[in-house]
Design an enzyme around this catalytic site. Sequence first.
Site, PDB file in Angstrom:
ATOM      1  N   MET A 164       0.855  -1.196   0.000  1.00 47.43           N
ATOM      2  CA  MET A 164       0.000   0.000   0.000  1.00 47.43           C
ATOM      3  C   MET A 164       0.893   1.249   0.000  1.00 47.43           C
ATOM      4  SD  MET A 164      -3.430  -0.988   2.027  1.00 47.43           S
ATOM      5  CE  MET A 164      -2.857  -0.834   3.680  1.00 47.43           C
ATOM      6  N   GLY A 165       2.124   1.085  -0.443  1.00 48.24           N
ATOM      7  CA  GLY A 165       3.023   2.235  -0.543  1.00 48.24           C
ATOM      8  C   GLY A 165       3.618   2.618   0.799  1.00 48.24           C
TER       9      GLY A 165
ATOM     10  N   GLU B 244      12.174  -0.402   4.553  1.00 47.89           N
ATOM     11  CA  GLU B 244      13.118  -1.516   4.364  1.00 47.89           C
ATOM     12  C   GLU B 244      12.425  -2.879   4.335  1.00 47.89           C
ATOM     13  OE1 GLU B 244      16.702  -1.595   4.579  1.00 47.89           O
ATOM     14  OE2 GLU B 244      16.713   0.567   4.254  1.00 47.89           O
TER      15      GLU B 244
ATOM     16  N   HIS C 264       9.459  -3.617   3.093  1.00 46.41           N
ATOM     17  CA  HIS C 264       8.971  -3.864   1.731  1.00 46.41           C
ATOM     18  C   HIS C 264      10.132  -4.184   0.799  1.00 46.41           C
ATOM     19  CE1 HIS C 264       5.675  -0.997   3.122  1.00 46.41           C
ATOM     20  NE2 HIS C 264       4.991  -2.056   2.743  1.00 46.41           N
TER      21      HIS C 264
ATOM     22  N   GLY D 274       4.929 -10.033   4.151  1.00 43.26           N
ATOM     23  CA  GLY D 274       5.706  -9.982   5.389  1.00 43.26           C
ATOM     24  C   GLY D 274       5.004 -10.704   6.528  1.00 43.26           C
ATOM     25  N   GLU D 275       5.814 -11.275   7.410  1.00 40.73           N
ATOM     26  CA  GLU D 275       5.243 -11.986   8.562  1.00 40.73           C
ATOM     27  C   GLU D 275       4.746 -11.050   9.656  1.00 40.73           C
ATOM     28  OE1 GLU D 275       8.075 -14.889   9.917  1.00 40.73           O
ATOM     29  OE2 GLU D 275       7.435 -16.343   8.414  1.00 40.73           O
TER      30      GLU D 275
ATOM     31  N   LEU E  28      11.074  -7.275   9.492  1.00 38.65           N
ATOM     32  CA  LEU E  28      12.259  -6.418   9.659  1.00 38.65           C
ATOM     33  C   LEU E  28      11.968  -5.416  10.775  1.00 38.65           C
ATOM     34  CD1 LEU E  28      13.560  -7.629   7.163  1.00 38.65           C
ATOM     35  CD2 LEU E  28      14.346  -5.351   6.599  1.00 38.65           C
TER      36      LEU E  28
ATOM     37  N   ARG F 170       2.874   2.566   9.048  1.00 44.07           N
ATOM     38  CA  ARG F 170       2.217   3.385  10.080  1.00 44.07           C
ATOM     39  C   ARG F 170       3.227   4.052  11.006  1.00 44.07           C
ATOM     40  NH1 ARG F 170      -1.819  -0.481   9.325  1.00 44.07           N
ATOM     41  NH2 ARG F 170      -3.814   0.503   8.933  1.00 44.07           N
TER      42      ARG F 170
END
Length: 282
Positions: free
Chosen positions: A30-31, A35, A37, A149-150, A178, A189
């Site tokens: 979602m932009g 890091e 992403h 991502g987890e 990360l 966020r």
Amino acid sequence: MLVFKHKADLKRHLLNKREEGNRIGLVPTMGALHEGHLSLVINSASENDLTVVSIFVNPTQFDRKEDLENYPSTLERDLELLEGTGRNIAVFTPSVQEMYSENIQAESFDFDGLEHQMEGKFRAGHFDGVGTIVKSLLQLVEADNAYFGEKDFQQLQIIKKLVEKEGIPTQVIGCPILRESNGLAMSSRNERLSPEMRKEAAFIYQTISKAKTLFQTKSPEEITKWTENQFDNHHSLTLEYVEIANESTLEPVKSFNKKDRYRLFIAVFANSIRLIDNIALN
Ligand code: PAF
């Protein structure tokens, strides 16, 4: 790096690439890239010839209007970051109308109960929104692999269920969380946290790391109680929930056994900003 706004143009480009024998990876975002992403992009680029990164703030997965309105948008910087990876990337930045036409509504899914746990209890309709957009992206890109991502572990399990139930031939790959240097899980966020809050929010990871050390000696109930107590008197962080769940069913557990894998999941408000995190217990 090519940037596409329209599904038809991206589809045509990918058709050519596939005909040339390229393997395609998809990283939906979602932009407000960070890091975390970029690590998904790097993973994808190491396993595929071309990585499609979608940047789309999906309105149907927000349960709070305020959250959608304040979601950070940093498209120019996102494109620079992606370009800076030096990887073979196609970016997809559709409008809401391009993805939903006139009907901005989520499809209703049955994820075999995964959607009713944790986030599902606190964010009505969230996973229907996620399912709708991810299904649409997977069908558009027809990727060999898709990377998530987890940090959003429940989302990851739900997307695995989505591809299984819908018969989508894409492999869904989970990538480790990360963290910032103070341990705070990277999240778009975090951009909305004041520098002071960003420091304070490190308390979340500190606490769940300590909770993990109790795994060998305490019951799930004792660990969750202990975690709740840590937040009781915190002056700026408000705990929404802490839950210990079975990693595959996401159901809360009452006791541990040797064969299953468990995770502790947490959601915390830092003022009005909602942060989530999780940690594997075994
Ligand atoms: O994790 C996210 O950023 C979003 O939920 C996703 C998967 C891009 C769908 O909008």
